[in-house]
Design an enzyme around this catalytic site. Structure first.
Site, PDB file in Angstrom:
ATOM      1  N   ARG A 183       0.836  -1.203   0.000  1.00 19.71           N
ATOM      2  CA  ARG A 183       0.000   0.000   0.000  1.00 19.71           C
ATOM      3  C   ARG A 183       0.871   1.253   0.000  1.00 19.71           C
ATOM      4  NH1 ARG A 183      -4.775   0.277   4.180  1.00 19.71           N
ATOM      5  NH2 ARG A 183      -5.369   1.986   2.783  1.00 19.71           N
ATOM      6  N   CYS A 241      -1.162   5.862   9.184  1.00 16.94           N
ATOM      7  CA  CYS A 241      -1.517   4.567   8.599  1.00 16.94           C
ATOM      8  C   CYS A 241      -2.616   4.809   7.565  1.00 16.94           C
ATOM      9  CB  CYS A 241      -1.952   3.584   9.690  1.00 16.94           C
ATOM     10  SG  CYS A 241      -3.410   4.134  10.603  1.00 16.94           S
TER      11      CYS A 241
END
Length: 286
Positions: A183, A241
């Site tokens: 990611r 995050c």
């Protein structure tokens, strides 16, 4: 153990005594949540630590606003205080939080309650697995609500990183991206509108902070891990995050390693919803 962590045996003894020998009366919160199964009540009712109150991460540890706020913006402190009192928390209590996912979700409660001024919040190291592996009993169903608590909360006890400071921070300090490496590199993006990472951020998947048993690595190992990523006592460290949940887990690891991290609560879900902000892809050398 660090004062951020508690073992299953220490928790069992505190529950039997009604308080911690090095803290206050004990309150236990079950914060089971997963991205694919956000409602953890079925798992909670199937078996939880006796007396633990279930906490709904999506609705009690987060607010819901515009996409530009991110997926898990911080709740108003008044709403968090109302929830904490509903959980029976008083000023001076020792709050223990856990989940069944290596504390990846319960760390949100640890960080948020500490940010709101609760001085003594601890994670059950190894999460629920540590409790059951020790042979301790669980109870099923819902618990009787406790008497309302009287805790008073106010945000600001821990440093944060607001959206308008993130770019400059990444240029001059160390900004860690706690998501999975794919990611970070922008190879996949299952939920947010743009793939990639904040320019200048360093990949540091938070899952690497725990062992196979779900327990945090020892402080020295964590210091070595973060030093390899560029963390030193002279460098300020920030973390984000996907939506601000696992960033809290990274904040726990950094705290254990001796750092005072700044959490970017909006995280990638907020940054990526601002098309005027740049996005980087691939691996970045530091």
């Amino acid at each position: 153990m660090s004062d951020a962590l508690v073992t299953a045996t220490e928790l069992r003894d505190a529950l039997a005594a009604g308080r911690f020998s090095d803290g206050g009366p004990v309150r236990v919160l079950d914060v089971r949540w997963r991205l694919d199964r956000p409602d953890g009540r079925p798992e909670y009712r199937a078996g939880h630590i006796p007396g633990a109150q279930y906490v709904d991460l999506d609705h009690e540890l987060a607010a819901h606003g515009e996409p530009t706020d991110g997926r898990h913006p911080l709740p108003p402190v008044e709403a968090l205080q109302e929830a904490a009192r509903r959980w029976g928390i008083d000023d001076g209590d020792t709050v223990v939080v856990y989940d069944d996912l290596k504390n990846l979700s319960s760390a949100r409660a640890w960080w948020l309650l500490r940010y709101a001024g609760v001085a003594d919040v601890r994670l059950l190291d190894g999460s629920l697995r540590a409790w059951t592996d020790a042979g301790f009993d669980v109870e099923t169903g819902d618990v009787t609500p406790p008497a309302p608590g009287s805790v008073t909360l106010a945000y600001g006890a821990l440093p944060v990183l607001p959206l308008d400071e993130v770019a400059a921070f990444a240029d001059g300090a160390l900004l860690l991206d706690a998501r999975a490496g794919e990611r970070y590199r922008g190879e996949v993006e299952p939920i947010d509108p743009r793939a990639g990472h904040v320019p200048g951020a360093v990949s540091a998947p938070t899952t690497e902070n725990v062992g196979a048993d779900g327990r945090f690595l020892d402080p020295e190992a964590l210091r070595e891990r973060f030093a390899a990523l560029g963390a030193t006592p002279e460098v300020e460290v920030g973390v984000y995050c996907g939506s601000g949940v696992t960033a809290a887990h990274q904040a726990v690891a950094l705290t254990l390693a001796g750092f005072t991290p700044r959490v970017f609560p909006g995280s990638w879900s907020q940054w990526s919803n601002h098309p005027e902000l740049p996005v980087a892809t691939g691996a970045e050398a530091r």
